[in-house]
Design a protein around this motif. Structure first.
Motif, PDB file in Angstrom:
ATOM      1  N   ALA A 195      -3.500  -0.711  -0.282  1.00 33.65           N
ATOM      2  CA  ALA A 195      -2.259  -0.072  -0.719  1.00 33.65           C
ATOM      3  C   ALA A 195      -1.217  -0.055   0.395  1.00 33.65           C
ATOM      4  O   ALA A 195      -1.516   0.298   1.539  1.00 33.65           O
ATOM      5  CB  ALA A 195      -2.545   1.349  -1.181  1.00 33.65           C
ATOM      6  N   GLU A 196      -0.002  -0.446   0.033  1.00 33.01           N
ATOM      7  CA  GLU A 196       1.110  -0.407   0.978  1.00 33.01           C
ATOM      8  C   GLU A 196       2.207   0.552   0.544  1.00 33.01           C
ATOM      9  O   GLU A 196       3.039   0.963   1.349  1.00 33.01           O
ATOM     10  CB  GLU A 196       1.712  -1.812   1.119  1.00 33.01           C
ATOM     11  N   GLU A 197       2.218   0.914  -0.736  1.00 29.10           N
ATOM     12  CA  GLU A 197       3.272   1.785  -1.266  1.00 29.10           C
ATOM     13  C   GLU A 197       2.711   3.061  -1.874  1.00 29.10           C
ATOM     14  O   GLU A 197       3.190   4.159  -1.583  1.00 29.10           O
ATOM     15  CB  GLU A 197       4.071   1.027  -2.330  1.00 29.10           C
ATOM     16  N   TRP A 247      -7.219   2.654  -0.745  1.00 32.38           N
ATOM     17  CA  TRP A 247      -6.115   3.586  -0.519  1.00 32.38           C
ATOM     18  C   TRP A 247      -5.912   3.843   0.963  1.00 32.38           C
ATOM     19  O   TRP A 247      -6.872   3.936   1.734  1.00 32.38           O
ATOM     20  CB  TRP A 247      -6.383   4.909  -1.245  1.00 32.38           C
ATOM     21  N   THR A 248      -4.650   3.978   1.340  1.00 35.74           N
ATOM     22  CA  THR A 248      -4.274   4.273   2.716  1.00 35.74           C
ATOM     23  C   THR A 248      -3.585   5.632   2.763  1.00 35.74           C
ATOM     24  O   THR A 248      -3.209   6.195   1.736  1.00 35.74           O
ATOM     25  CB  THR A 248      -3.322   3.193   3.250  1.00 35.74           C
ATOM     26  N   ASP A 249      -3.425   6.158   3.978  1.00 39.32           N
ATOM     27  CA  ASP A 249      -2.825   7.484   4.100  1.00 39.32           C
ATOM     28  C   ASP A 249      -1.366   7.456   3.660  1.00 39.32           C
ATOM     29  O   ASP A 249      -0.657   6.450   3.804  1.00 39.32           O
ATOM     30  CB  ASP A 249      -2.924   7.975   5.544  1.00 39.32           C
ATOM     31  N   ALA A 250      -0.886   8.572   3.138  1.00 42.93           N
ATOM     32  CA  ALA A 250       0.467   8.647   2.577  1.00 42.93           C
ATOM     33  C   ALA A 250       1.547   8.606   3.649  1.00 42.93           C
ATOM     34  O   ALA A 250       2.687   8.231   3.373  1.00 42.93           O
ATOM     35  CB  ALA A 250       0.618   9.927   1.744  1.00 42.93           C
ATOM     36  N   ASP A 251       1.197   8.966   4.883  1.00 44.43           N
ATOM     37  CA  ASP A 251       2.210   9.038   5.936  1.00 44.43           C
ATOM     38  C   ASP A 251       2.590   7.668   6.483  1.00 44.43           C
ATOM     39  O   ASP A 251       3.770   7.346   6.632  1.00 44.43           O
ATOM     40  CB  ASP A 251       1.708   9.926   7.090  1.00 44.43           C
ATOM     41  N   THR A 252       1.579   6.847   6.796  1.00 48.81           N
ATOM     42  CA  THR A 252       1.844   5.577   7.477  1.00 48.81           C
ATOM     43  C   THR A 252       1.340   4.364   6.705  1.00 48.81           C
ATOM     44  O   THR A 252       1.708   3.243   7.038  1.00 48.81           O
ATOM     45  CB  THR A 252       1.164   5.565   8.859  1.00 48.81           C
ATOM     46  N   HIS A 253       0.492   4.575   5.710  1.00 49.81           N
ATOM     47  CA  HIS A 253      -0.194   3.481   4.993  1.00 49.81           C
ATOM     48  C   HIS A 253      -0.940   2.557   5.968  1.00 49.81           C
ATOM     49  O   HIS A 253      -1.084   1.368   5.717  1.00 49.81           O
ATOM     50  CB  HIS A 253       0.798   2.669   4.149  1.00 49.81           C
ATOM     51  N   GLU A 254      -1.431   3.145   7.029  1.00 48.78           N
ATOM     52  CA  GLU A 254      -2.144   2.365   8.034  1.00 48.78           C
ATOM     53  C   GLU A 254      -3.626   2.742   8.090  1.00 48.78           C
ATOM     54  O   GLU A 254      -4.476   1.903   8.336  1.00 48.78           O
ATOM     55  CB  GLU A 254      -1.499   2.584   9.414  1.00 48.78           C
ATOM     56  N   ARG A 255      -3.952   4.009   7.845  1.00 47.19           N
ATOM     57  CA  ARG A 255      -5.343   4.448   7.917  1.00 47.19           C
ATOM     58  C   ARG A 255      -6.028   4.227   6.568  1.00 47.19           C
ATOM     59  O   ARG A 255      -5.534   4.659   5.530  1.00 47.19           O
ATOM     60  CB  ARG A 255      -5.427   5.920   8.338  1.00 47.19           C
TER      61      ARG A 255
END
Length: 355
Positions: free
Chosen positions: A182-184, A222-230
């Motif tokens: 996920a990126e968005e 799924w990635t974290d909502a803040d950075t989409h990096e974790r």
């Protein structure tokens, strides 16, 4: 139908069974249900006498708060039958504790433990013929709580219903799956309800997952909502990454579900000499590991799937294929877990619960 009472449970037995019409070799997950269900209502600030009745539709008021404000939490469990015909649960108290943790987060009343365990085991004894023996076969168990108060004012309900329904199951996913990172979109955010098994968490996943499926992927990491990096979860599963011979999974937070299967995999890996790291892991780290050849495996873990290997992932229009390896951690750990669940191996942690 025959009615009697057992340990404060009112029981109405079905006069007939649907089991003879079921093709257990060609089950569609979550579509076929057993003959009975457990039900208990919360009224006047207390849980009423629980009941087991024939599986049937319910009548609810259109203004029931669950339809309008989403007060709904659930659990996923399984029962297994060994070669001697004994039925077993796997870590049921963990599911009991988690549904009450989820309920508390959504301002719902917690359910009594004696009602939960007695109701669950009585229901399974009544429908034990639906639990088929053999590895890969199980009875999926769905406890849930919904708000039933007939009012559309935006506040917690006064009335609730706790239920347990059961569905015979085979393997949930077959083969390996391909995932899109996920990126968005995000599954959950800080301070939210990501750690709870709230129904709305899953509804929010459907749209971004449908977009991934249109691109040829089965699920989303799924990635974290803040950075989409974790990196945090995969679809409806916790997710594990193997870099060289180390197994890595994200730490728990208010965004990540404390999966019973996740917890069990960590313990089984450690029991078998596999190094486990519970730490943040980033998209950049995984992409670099894939490029240098140190990324050996990714797999999802959950009650329905047990372990689901991932064969490829895409991020920022860049596709990464994972290698095919013998004696994978995914296959090894899944086999060990199934053996414990089906009473084929020793259970040194006391996870099995005899029905």
């Amino acid at each position: 139908m025959t009615k009697h009472t057992s340990h404060e449970i009112d029981i109405v037995k079905s006069d007939t069974t649907k089991i003879d019409a079921v093709d257990f070799d060609n089950l569609i997950f979550g579509r076929t249900f057993t003959d009975h269900m457990f039900i208990c209502d919360y009224e006047n600030d207390e849980w009423q006498t629980p009941k087991i009745i024939p599986y049937q539709p319910m009548t609810m008021d259109p203004s029931a708060r669950v339809f309008h404000y989403g007060q709904a939490v659930f659990e996923g469990m399984k029962a297994y039958k060994d070669d001697d015909g004994k039925v077993w649960l796997f870590r049921p108290e963990d599911n009991f504790n988690r549904i009450n943790k989820s309920a508390a987060r959504l301002a719902m009343p917690e359910f009594p433990k004696d009602y939960f365990m007695e109701g669950l085991t009585t229901l399974l004894k009544m429908d034990s013929a639906w639990v088929k023996p053999g590895k890969g076969n199980s009875l999926y168990i769905r406890p849930f709580i919904i708000a039933t108060d007939p009012a559309i004012s935006a506040s917690p309900s006064s009335n609730y219903r706790f239920m347990i329904i059961c569905a015979p199951a085979k393997a949930y996913y077959t083969g390996k799956i391909r995932v899109l990172i996920a990126e968005e979109y995000s599954r959950s955010a800080n301070g939210g309800v990501g750690f709870a098994k709230a129904a709305g968490n899953y509804a929010a996943q459907f749209y971004p997952t449908s977009l991934a499926q249109k691109k040829g992927f089965q699920q989303v990491i799924w990635t974290d909502a803040d950075t989409h990096e974790r990196l945090e979860e995969a679809g409806t599963m916790n997710v594990f990454f193997r870099i060289n011979d180390t197994l890595i999974t994200a730490p728990l937070s208010d965004r990540i579900l404390d999966g019973v299967t996740r917890r069990s995999i960590i313990q089984l890996a450690e029991d078998n000499g596999i190094e486990v790291q519970v730490r943040p892991i980033t998209v950049t780290e995984i992409k670099e590991a894939s490029k240098n050849g140190s990324l050996k495996e990714i797999f999802g873990a959950g009650t329905a799937v047990v372990i689901s290997p991932i064969s490829a992932f895409e991020h920022a229009e860049e596709l990464f294929e994972l290698p095919t390896i013998e004696n994978s951690y995914a296959d090894t750990l899944k086999d060990k877990m199934l053996n414990i669940q089906h009473n084929l191996d020793a259970d040194k942690h006391g996870w099995r619960y005899k029905v």
